[in-house]
Scaffold this active site. Structure first.
Site, PDB file in Angstrom:
ATOM      1  N   TYR A  84      59.134  32.922  83.811  1.00  0.00           N
ATOM      2  CA  TYR A  84      60.306  33.400  83.080  1.00  0.00           C
ATOM      3  C   TYR A  84      61.505  32.439  83.094  1.00  0.00           C
ATOM      4  O   TYR A  84      62.558  32.796  82.570  1.00  0.00           O
ATOM      5  CB  TYR A  84      60.758  34.745  83.674  1.00  0.00           C
ATOM      6  N   HIS A  98      59.684  45.891  84.130  1.00  0.00           N
ATOM      7  CA  HIS A  98      58.237  45.577  84.157  1.00  0.00           C
ATOM      8  C   HIS A  98      57.490  46.734  84.801  1.00  0.00           C
ATOM      9  O   HIS A  98      58.042  47.436  85.650  1.00  0.00           O
ATOM     10  CB  HIS A  98      57.990  44.283  84.953  1.00  0.00           C
ATOM     11  N   GLY A  99      56.231  46.906  84.436  1.00  0.00           N
ATOM     12  CA  GLY A  99      55.389  47.889  85.114  1.00  0.00           C
ATOM     13  C   GLY A  99      55.167  47.458  86.562  1.00  0.00           C
ATOM     14  O   GLY A  99      55.267  46.268  86.884  1.00  0.00           O
ATOM     15  N   ASP A 100      54.834  48.411  87.414  1.00  0.00           N
ATOM     16  CA  ASP A 100      54.728  48.073  88.845  1.00  0.00           C
ATOM     17  C   ASP A 100      53.326  47.597  89.234  1.00  0.00           C
ATOM     18  O   ASP A 100      52.952  47.641  90.400  1.00  0.00           O
ATOM     19  CB  ASP A 100      55.138  49.287  89.693  1.00  0.00           C
ATOM     20  N   THR A 131      51.340  53.047  83.477  1.00  0.00           N
ATOM     21  CA  THR A 131      50.630  54.226  82.969  1.00  0.00           C
ATOM     22  C   THR A 131      49.117  54.013  83.061  1.00  0.00           C
ATOM     23  O   THR A 131      48.559  53.202  82.319  1.00  0.00           O
ATOM     24  CB  THR A 131      51.006  54.467  81.474  1.00  0.00           C
ATOM     25  N   ASP A 213      14.118  20.590  84.951  1.00  0.00           N
ATOM     26  CA  ASP A 213      14.975  20.487  83.756  1.00  0.00           C
ATOM     27  C   ASP A 213      14.314  19.558  82.739  1.00  0.00           C
ATOM     28  O   ASP A 213      14.776  18.446  82.496  1.00  0.00           O
ATOM     29  CB  ASP A 213      16.347  19.951  84.220  1.00  0.00           C
TER      30      ASP A 213
HETATM   31  C1  SPV Z   1      23.167  20.008  82.340  1.00  0.00           C
HETATM   32  O1  SPV Z   1      24.063  20.612  82.960  1.00  0.00           O
HETATM   33  O2  SPV Z   1      22.021  20.440  82.220  1.00  0.00           O
HETATM   34  C2  SPV Z   1      23.474  18.733  81.688  1.00  0.00           C
HETATM   35  C3  SPV Z   1      24.530  17.888  82.238  1.00  0.00           C
HETATM   36  O3  SPV Z   1      22.804  18.391  80.769  1.00  0.00           O
HETATM   37  S1  SPV Z   1      23.766  16.756  83.290  1.00  0.00           S
HETATM   38  O4  SPV Z   1      23.020  17.499  84.297  1.00  0.00           O
HETATM   39  O5  SPV Z   1      24.805  15.934  83.893  1.00  0.00           O
HETATM   40  O6  SPV Z   1      22.864  15.934  82.502  1.00  0.00           O
HETATM   41 MG    MG Z   2      21.087  19.520  80.462  1.00  0.00          MG
END
Ligand code: SPV
Ligand code: MG
Length: 440
Positions: A84, A98-100, A131, A213
């Site tokens: 503020y 203000h609300g509490d 409220t 992955d």
């Molecule tokens: C993921 O998070 O799967 C990515 C980013 O592709 S990395 O792991 O850095 O490639």
């Molecule tokens: Mg990835």
């Protein structure tokens, strides 16, 4: 309080509104405030609302209008910061109402800020009972539901890129991690901070399923994860789309994601059996040709039905040690093909090559959003990245990497002690975990 005569009418009462709907709770505040004098309402700006974890669903002008329409207000102003300091210096009210409901949690920082300002400027804080009732809860829930709807959620990433210095994105891979990204707000140095968006990482989504992955976890399963996250959150989602797969499949997937309300997919310019980029050149990885990858981008863009959804092209040239010129050449080619953003990746410990890329890319292209994932070059701050022209920062795997050792440590301790007593002190209290989940 002096409630008598002309003197009272001259008093100024200030209150701040951060809402898309006026309900009986707000009307109560305004009525009670008007007993103290002329009511000035500061409506929080879009930027301030977003920073405060309340994404607006109507424009600032509309939010100001609904306050005017109450007929209880002398003047409606714009408050540009959740704190503020500036607004109270301008308005110099006799009372702040203000609300509490702000004495605990991150909002306490705002209360402390108001008290400090009133001490500095003079004036009194009036806190009114908030409220709580079924009707007010229903309206709050409806607002939240609206934000979770595909048409609102989808465009939110583009809105954030326009509004935020840098869009802070956290990896999530389940409803629970989604809740952490959705709800975590901290106060540091008198500022409130929170994450803006969520990243569904291929690495962490696969790891959560105990899989490598390598694009083994298929799109149906990834969509299941997205749906779990969407069910309990409102923030925008960026999907790690790996290579995007075959062009013929990519176009269908893009449309599905767009319809679901995902905001962006990031596809990387690799082909064949994809491995995680953090392996770099330690494993065999093949970069796609510029021609093929551009064709994928063009096809994906053609399949879209809205202007909201973003296809972001991820460049692996630095990861694969093909050099800065190759990275830049690809960045311009992908942008030319219609990519809505560029992700540049690196696995160097220092951020130098990322900063160099940004500097050179921005010489010719000031607009196209740039995304980075500072897993290896993690010393760089968000401010430094924003100053280099980065628009989105993704914390791509830290939740998973922090959860795993914590869970493994607990499992080891239980085995060692043949009971759970020894681990109890590091566990979340049972009451807290129950409260974590919203009841309908
Ligand atoms: C993921 O998070 O799967 C990515 C980013 O592709 S990395 O792991 O850095 O490639
Ligand atoms: Mg990835």
């Amino acid at each position: 309080m002096d409630k008598s005569g002309d003197q009272m009418m001259a008093k100024k009462v200030y209150t701040c509104f951060c809402t898309d709907v006026i309900h009986e709770g707000h009307m109560n505040i305004l009525k009670r405030a008007s007993e103290y004098g002329d009511v000035y309402v500061g409506v929080l700006s879009d930027e301030a609302m977003v920073g405060f974890n309340r994404f607006p669903t109507i424009s600032l002008e509309q939010r100001m209008e609904i306050v005017r329409e109450t007929g209880l207000v002398k003047k409606v102003l714009i408050q540009r910061d959740v704190m503020y300091d500036q607004i109270l210096s301008e308005v110099k009210p006799d009372y702040v109402v203000h609300g509490d409901n702000w004495s605990q949690g991150p909002e306490k920082a705002i209360r402390d800020n108001v008290i400090a300002n009133l001490e500095r400027l003079g004036g009194e804080l009036v806190e009114l009972p908030y409220t709580y009732n079924e009707n007010v809860k229903r309206i709050d829930d409806q607002m939240k539901e609206k934000l979770a709807m595909p048409e609102f959620r989808r465009k939110r990433l583009r809105q954030l890129i326009a509004m935020r210095p840098i869009v802070k994105t956290l990896e999530v891979h389940s409803g629970l991690t989604g809740l952490i990204a959705e709800k975590t707000v901290v106060e540091t140095g008198g500022r409130l901070d929170q994450f803006d968006a969520m990243w569904i990482s291929s690495l962490c989504d696969s790891t959560a399923k105990g899989k490598p992955d390598i694009e083994l976890v298929d799109m149906s399963s990834r969509i299941r994860t997205i749906d779990d996250v969407m069910d309990v959150t409102t923030k925008p989602i960026i999907l790690d789309g790996d290579t995007g797969g075959l062009v013929e499949h990519f176009v269908y997937n893009v449309r599905t994601l767009e319809r679901m309300g995902v905001s962006a997919v990031i596809i990387e310019d690799k082909t064949g059996l994809k491995k995680n980029s953090l392996f770099g050149t330690e494993v065999e990885q093949t970069q796609d040709s510029i021609e093929n990858f551009c064709a994928k981008i063009v096809a994906g863009k053609k399949a879209l039905r809205t202007e909201d959804f973003m296809i972001i092209a991820r460049i692996e040239s630095l990861i694969l040690e093909r050099g800065m010129d190759d990275a830049l050449h690809r960045a311009y080619a992908y942008t030319e093909a219609g990519a809505d953003g560029i992700m540049i990746h690196s696995r160097k410990k220092e951020p130098d090559e990322i900063l160099e890329f940004c500097r050179l890319f921005r010489e010719k292209d000031e607009k196209t959003p740039v995304v980075v994932v500072p897993t290896s070059f993690n010393s760089i701050t968000e401010e430094e990245l924003a100053a280099a022209g980065v628009n989105i920062v993704i914390y791509a795997n830290q939740l998973t990497r922090s959860a795993f050792p914590a869970m493994q440590g607990t499992a080891v301790e239980i085995l060692k002690n043949h009971r759970a007593l020894e681990v109890d002190s590091r566990l979340m209290p049972f009451k807290d975990i129950i409260r974590l989940i919203d009841e309908i």
